[in-house]
Design a protein around this motif. Structure first.
Motif, PDB file in Angstrom:
ATOM      1  N   THR A 168      -7.361  -0.152   6.593  1.00  0.00           N
ATOM      2  CA  THR A 168      -7.608  -1.360   5.936  1.00  0.00           C
ATOM      3  C   THR A 168      -7.795  -2.386   7.000  1.00  0.00           C
ATOM      4  O   THR A 168      -7.152  -2.289   7.993  1.00  0.00           O
ATOM      5  N   ASP A 169      -8.428  -3.405   6.672  1.00  0.00           N
ATOM      6  CA  ASP A 169      -8.931  -4.482   7.654  1.00  0.00           C
ATOM      7  C   ASP A 169      -7.479  -5.206   7.854  1.00  0.00           C
ATOM      8  O   ASP A 169      -6.771  -5.513   6.818  1.00  0.00           O
ATOM      9  N   PHE A 170      -7.317  -5.644   8.976  1.00  0.00           N
ATOM     10  CA  PHE A 170      -6.193  -6.852   9.367  1.00  0.00           C
ATOM     11  C   PHE A 170      -6.206  -7.964   8.306  1.00  0.00           C
ATOM     12  O   PHE A 170      -7.265  -8.730   8.329  1.00  0.00           O
ATOM     13  N   GLY A 171      -5.269  -8.242   7.579  1.00  0.00           N
ATOM     14  CA  GLY A 171      -5.157  -9.351   6.562  1.00  0.00           C
ATOM     15  C   GLY A 171      -5.729  -9.025   5.241  1.00  0.00           C
ATOM     16  O   GLY A 171      -5.591  -9.909   4.490  1.00  0.00           O
ATOM     17  N   ASP A 172      -6.019  -7.836   4.983  1.00  0.00           N
ATOM     18  CA  ASP A 172      -6.774  -7.551   3.716  1.00  0.00           C
ATOM     19  C   ASP A 172      -5.568  -7.001   2.707  1.00  0.00           C
ATOM     20  O   ASP A 172      -5.193  -5.859   2.432  1.00  0.00           O
ATOM     21  N   GLY A 173      -4.707  -8.150   2.131  1.00  0.00           N
ATOM     22  CA  GLY A 173      -3.486  -7.696   1.278  1.00  0.00           C
ATOM     23  C   GLY A 173      -3.833  -7.004  -0.004  1.00  0.00           C
ATOM     24  O   GLY A 173      -3.305  -6.174  -0.436  1.00  0.00           O
ATOM     25  N   GLU A 174      -5.225  -7.437  -0.533  1.00  0.00           N
ATOM     26  CA  GLU A 174      -5.516  -7.069  -1.734  1.00  0.00           C
ATOM     27  C   GLU A 174      -5.957  -5.574  -1.556  1.00  0.00           C
ATOM     28  O   GLU A 174      -5.632  -4.832  -2.674  1.00  0.00           O
ATOM     29  N   GLY A 175      -6.394  -5.207  -0.552  1.00  0.00           N
ATOM     30  CA  GLY A 175      -6.972  -3.885  -0.476  1.00  0.00           C
ATOM     31  C   GLY A 175      -5.813  -2.929   0.001  1.00  0.00           C
ATOM     32  O   GLY A 175      -6.316  -1.735   0.320  1.00  0.00           O
ATOM     33  N   PHE A 176      -4.832  -3.377   0.558  1.00  0.00           N
ATOM     34  CA  PHE A 176      -3.957  -2.405   1.398  1.00  0.00           C
ATOM     35  C   PHE A 176      -3.367  -1.329   0.330  1.00  0.00           C
ATOM     36  O   PHE A 176      -3.549  -0.181   0.872  1.00  0.00           O
ATOM     37  N   GLN A 177      -3.015  -1.495  -0.647  1.00  0.00           N
ATOM     38  CA  GLN A 177      -2.282  -0.437  -1.356  1.00  0.00           C
ATOM     39  C   GLN A 177      -3.443   0.688  -1.833  1.00  0.00           C
ATOM     40  O   GLN A 177      -2.943   1.773  -1.675  1.00  0.00           O
ATOM     41  N   SER A 178      -4.567   0.432  -2.056  1.00  0.00           N
ATOM     42  CA  SER A 178      -5.690   1.257  -2.531  1.00  0.00           C
ATOM     43  C   SER A 178      -6.297   1.994  -1.136  1.00  0.00           C
ATOM     44  O   SER A 178      -6.519   2.955  -1.033  1.00  0.00           O
ATOM     45  N   GLY A 179      -6.001   1.303  -0.064  1.00  0.00           N
ATOM     46  CA  GLY A 179      -6.435   1.729   1.222  1.00  0.00           C
ATOM     47  C   GLY A 179      -5.326   2.861   1.793  1.00  0.00           C
ATOM     48  O   GLY A 179      -5.762   3.841   2.202  1.00  0.00           O
ATOM     49  N   LEU A 180      -4.108   2.350   1.353  1.00  0.00           N
ATOM     50  CA  LEU A 180      -2.932   3.467   1.647  1.00  0.00           C
ATOM     51  C   LEU A 180      -3.273   4.874   0.788  1.00  0.00           C
ATOM     52  O   LEU A 180      -2.909   5.767   1.580  1.00  0.00           O
ATOM     53  N   VAL A 181      -3.839   4.446  -0.522  1.00  0.00           N
ATOM     54  CA  VAL A 181      -3.818   5.847  -1.058  1.00  0.00           C
ATOM     55  C   VAL A 181      -4.963   6.705  -0.714  1.00  0.00           C
ATOM     56  O   VAL A 181      -4.839   7.882  -0.432  1.00  0.00           O
ATOM     57  N   ARG A 182      -5.875   5.968  -0.095  1.00  0.00           N
ATOM     58  CA  ARG A 182      -7.198   6.645   0.177  1.00  0.00           C
ATOM     59  C   ARG A 182      -6.765   7.396   1.567  1.00  0.00           C
ATOM     60  O   ARG A 182      -7.110   8.592   2.008  1.00  0.00           O
ATOM     61  N   SER A 183      -6.197   6.742   2.523  1.00  0.00           N
ATOM     62  CA  SER A 183      -5.834   7.050   3.671  1.00  0.00           C
ATOM     63  C   SER A 183      -4.949   8.503   3.618  1.00  0.00           C
ATOM     64  O   SER A 183      -5.298   9.482   4.288  1.00  0.00           O
TER      65      SER A 183
END
Length: 205
Positions: A168-183
């Motif tokens: 996920t992009d640096f600073g994208d707090g809203e997308g972090f959790q979903s990005g963590l799950v995808r990763s």
């Protein structure tokens, strides 16, 4: 980014095709983990070999003096190999991350080249082990990063690993959790080789 990754994979496939052509040009093939040269290719290689004594006479004194420094690194490299292998053996099953296949990264095969003398062969074995080990450790570390902290850095880094583009992009707090799950989900689909796909270097160890 996905499109760029697909282009990179297509280029990798083209590179593998070119490697296959080069094998044919230099008259060798890989059978059961061994490099097999044709008889004529072996003869040409032996004719090009620089004898050990002539090689040593042409070596600069400073090269000889610094050689022990180079060879001394085998100690931390072997320790790194042991500790990283133990780490992934214990932790990766707990995280659900497929283990990295060590032999996919460490290729020791250059000593089979007849145009190298004994010292050159030893040096090539050393380089093959150390550089392959770095690739193996890098993949173990990158999978760990992809599991725990799949966030891009704020500044550009040279030589990012295969998993980095999916962070996920640096600073994208809203997308972090979903990005963590995808990763983490992507990690579970990997085999033991790199996410970019392995090659037959494993057969050379």
């Amino acid at each position: 980014m996905e499109g760029i990754l697909q282009k990179m994979q297509a280029l990798q496939a083209q590179l593998e095709e070119e490697v296959a052509k080069r094998r044919a040009a230099f008259s060798y093939r890989v059978e059961n983990g061994r490099v097999v040269f044709g008889a004529e290719a072996k003869r040409r290689q032996r004719a090009m070999r620089i004898r050990l004594w002539a090689f040593l006479r042409a070596t600069r004194p400073m090269t000889v003096i610094t050689a022990p420094v180079i060879y001394s690194l085998i100690i931390p490299f072997v320790l790194l190999d042991i500790f990283v292998s133990i780490y992934q053996a214990i932790c990766f099953p707990v995280y659900g991350i497929p283990k990295v296949t060590r032999r996919d990264y460490i290729a020791i095969d250059r000593h089979q080249l007849a145009y190298l003398n004994a010292l050159q062969k030893m040096n090539c074995m050393y380089c093959g082990y150390c550089n392959g080990l770095i690739g193996y450790v890098r993949e173990v570390a990158s999978r760990t990063e992809a599991y725990w902290c799949p966030i891009k850095h704020a500044r550009h880094l040279h030589g990012g690993h295969d998993h980095y583009a999916g962070f996920t992009d640096f600073g994208d707090g809203e997308g972090f959790q979903s990005g963590l799950v995808r990763s983490r989900g992507r990690l579970k689909t990997l085999d033991g080789s790199s996410s970019g796909g392995g090659d037959d270097r494993a057969d050379q160890e």
